[in-house]
Enzyme design. Structure first.
Site, mmCIF file in Angstrom:
data_model
loop_
_atom_site.group_PDB
_atom_site.id
_atom_site.type_symbol
_atom_site.label_atom_id
_atom_site.label_comp_id
_atom_site.label_asym_id
_atom_site.label_seq_id
_atom_site.Cartn_x
_atom_site.Cartn_y
_atom_site.Cartn_z
ATOM 1 N N GLY A 150 40.378 14.783 26.700
ATOM 2 C CA GLY A 150 40.832 13.413 26.546
ATOM 3 C C GLY A 150 42.244 13.284 26.026
ATOM 4 N N GLU A 205 31.202 3.587 21.172
ATOM 5 C CA GLU A 205 32.183 2.555 20.840
ATOM 6 C C GLU A 205 32.666 1.835 22.096
ATOM 7 O OE1 GLU A 205 32.784 6.140 18.073
ATOM 8 O OE2 GLU A 205 32.390 5.782 20.200
#
Length: 528
Positions: free
Chosen positions: A267, A212
């Site tokens: 993350g 993405e």
């Protein structure tokens, strides 16, 4: 190892749940005039009131006993020491190390003190952000950049996006934007009206292979070319946050504009690292350091306070009380400030990606519900949306209210917003008897909530709140004996998507179930 659900501590809580089923919060407050005094924590301008919960001191004692049985204090110190607590990947989880002060004692991982490299990379990133703000890093014509666009997804987007919006009263002269969605509409909306010659992109991807992110990064590069940025100066319009130096270089980003992230920081825990570059650009290094300091203050409290007075531990254990003993499947977070409107989305990833697990650290089925479905929205708007279900619905939904006492808005707005937050918490707790035969006007009450009242939403306080929820998530994982630092389920869907994308691009059809095969075929016929 005996799973936590088969321990005496768990079974004692099951009995306690049955024995206290008839007690209401209204009755508890009537019988306990000192209830608030015993059930709140004050910490650096944060007041956390957890008195409006279906608990007593006996409940808290049993929950702390459960935590001891699960060896929570030992697991907390293992995180602090840098042990390989991410067992499925053999890694430490060093998000707390990212916010240690410069004079912190060494932290050894596999025999190496990791603090110098962490702090060096942080200083590099902060210096770059300050140069962007001052104009010391400018375009090829010497003109300062006016806009910074962060391209990332998940943990490379949500935390920094949430914090940048929350701290907008502290913003620098730079306009900072975020684009994550791969459908292109978000990036197009962000770029509309921007000057390509004055725009810098931050490409955030630890692996620099996130599909993405790379899709949007290539679109950003094409947009720069269309906007008059020549090929020779394109690299000056990019920075990267990544561990993959080779891929960053091959994309055409200068090595000095790459800021490293490390395997031992996931993350969703990474906003404290160079992943926070867009936040640094939004508020400057001084405010970002205050953000780190607030998180460190919560770390110190978490790692040192006894469980009974440990705010993240208390909130995590209360969450287990509702999830596992009351059947509450969801947890609502409602900040009463527009500035925190992105907090529920950040916490969704933090909690649901961390604790959405069905296997213990030992590889056995967990034997109980794990994780909560985290959702929410900003008050007062939420009162006109989903609060009807909270008050009169059939589901038990514990709520966290977050209320700043001081905001940039005018006093009437602040008082109105705070009054609504306090009133909603009180109404959920007290309920209201139905009048006459009109049963639809009755509220059962006895609905639990926590209220976090903060002096003001500044960088330090936001750091505290964000770290508070990180530790709350870990507490629950430790009790359930699951790994909150991996996310294998995320990867599987990406792998399947690669196969299907090749087919949508005209590749050879692969074997699928009849539904997926039909959808692929229909899309190929309809897509222009």
């Amino acid at each position: 190892m005996t799973h936590i659900t088969r321990t005496a501590a768990w079974q004692a809580l099951e009995r306690h749940r049955r024995d206290t089923a008839g007690l209401t919060l209204r009755a508890r407050f009537a019988a306990e005039p000192d209830r608030f005094e015993r059930m709140h924590v004050r910490l650096h301008g944060l007041l956390a009131d957890y008195s409006k919960n279906r608990i007593g001191e006996d409940t808290l004692a049993l929950l702390c006993g459960l935590a001891d049985t699960a060896r929570l204090p030992e697991k907390m110190q293992a995180v602090r020491r840098g042990d390989a607590v991410n067992t499925s990947e053999g890694r430490a989880a060093l998000h707390t190390a990212l916010r240690l002060p410069p004079d912190a004692p060494p932290l050894y991982v596999a025999g190496e003190n990791v603090l110098p490299v962490l702090q060096r990379e942080l200083e590099r990133t902060l210096a770059f952000a300050d140069r962007l703000i001052s104009g010391g890093y400018a375009n090829s014509d010497g003109l300062p950049f006016t806009d910074v666009v962060n391209i990332g997804i998940g943990g490379s987007d949500l935390g920094a996006r949430m914090a940048a919006e929350a701290l907008s009263p502290y913003r620098s002269r730079l306009r900072v934007h975020f684009a994550a969605n791969a459908d292109g509409a978000e990036l197009s909306a962000v770029l509309a009206g921007l000057d390509a010659r004055r725009t810098l992109f931050v490409i955030a991807s630890k692996s620099f292979t996130t599909p993405e992110t790379l899709l949007n990064a290539r679109a950003a590069r094409a947009w720069l070319r269309q906007g008059g940025v020549s090929e020779s100066v394109l690299p000056r319009h990019f920075a990267a946050v990544s561990a993959n130096a080779r891929a960053v270089r091959e994309f055409g980003i200068l090595e000095e504009n790459r800021f490293a992230v490390f395997d031992f920081v996931g993350g969703r825990y990474s906003v404290w690292s160079p992943v926070g570059l867009p936040l640094m650009a939004a508020v400057g290094s001084e405010h970002f350091r205050a953000f780190l300091a607030g998180a460190h203050a919560m770390d110190e409290h978490f790692f040192s306070a006894p469980l009974r007075h440990n705010l993240p531990a208390i909130l995590g254990l209360i969450g287990i009380w509702y999830n596992n003993f009351h059947g509450a499947q969801t947890h609502a977070v409602v900040p009463y400030t527009h500035l925190l409107r992105h907090l529920p989305a950040h916490l969704q990833q933090l909690d649901m990606e961390s604790n959405g697990k069905s296997v213990t650290l030992g590889g056995e089925p967990v034997g109980c519900d794990t994780g909560s479905i985290v959702w929410g929205g900003e008050g007062v708007n939420s009162q006109h949306a989903f609060f009807q279900l909270l008050h009169q619905g059939t589901r038990l939904v514990p709520v966290d209210f977050i209320v700043p006492a001081n905001t940039p808005e005018a006093a009437p707005h602040r008082r109105f917003t705070a009054a609504n937050a306090f009133a909603q918490a009180e109404a959920l707790m007290l309920g209201k008897p139905a009048s006459g035969a009109a049963s639809y006007g009755g509220f059962s009450g006895n609905r639990p909530s926590n209220t976090l009242l903060i002096d003001r939403l500044d960088p330090f306080t936001l750091g505290m709140i964000t770290a508070l929820y990180e530790h709350r998530t870990f507490v629950q994982a430790a009790v359930w004996d699951i790994n909150p630092f991996d996310q294998w389920g995320v990867q599987y869907g990406k792998t399947l998507a690669e196969t299907i994308l090749a087919e949508l691009d005209g590749g050879t059809p692969q074997a699928h179930d009849s539904s997926t095969a039909a959808l692929i075929a229909c899309f190929r016929k309809q897509a222009v």
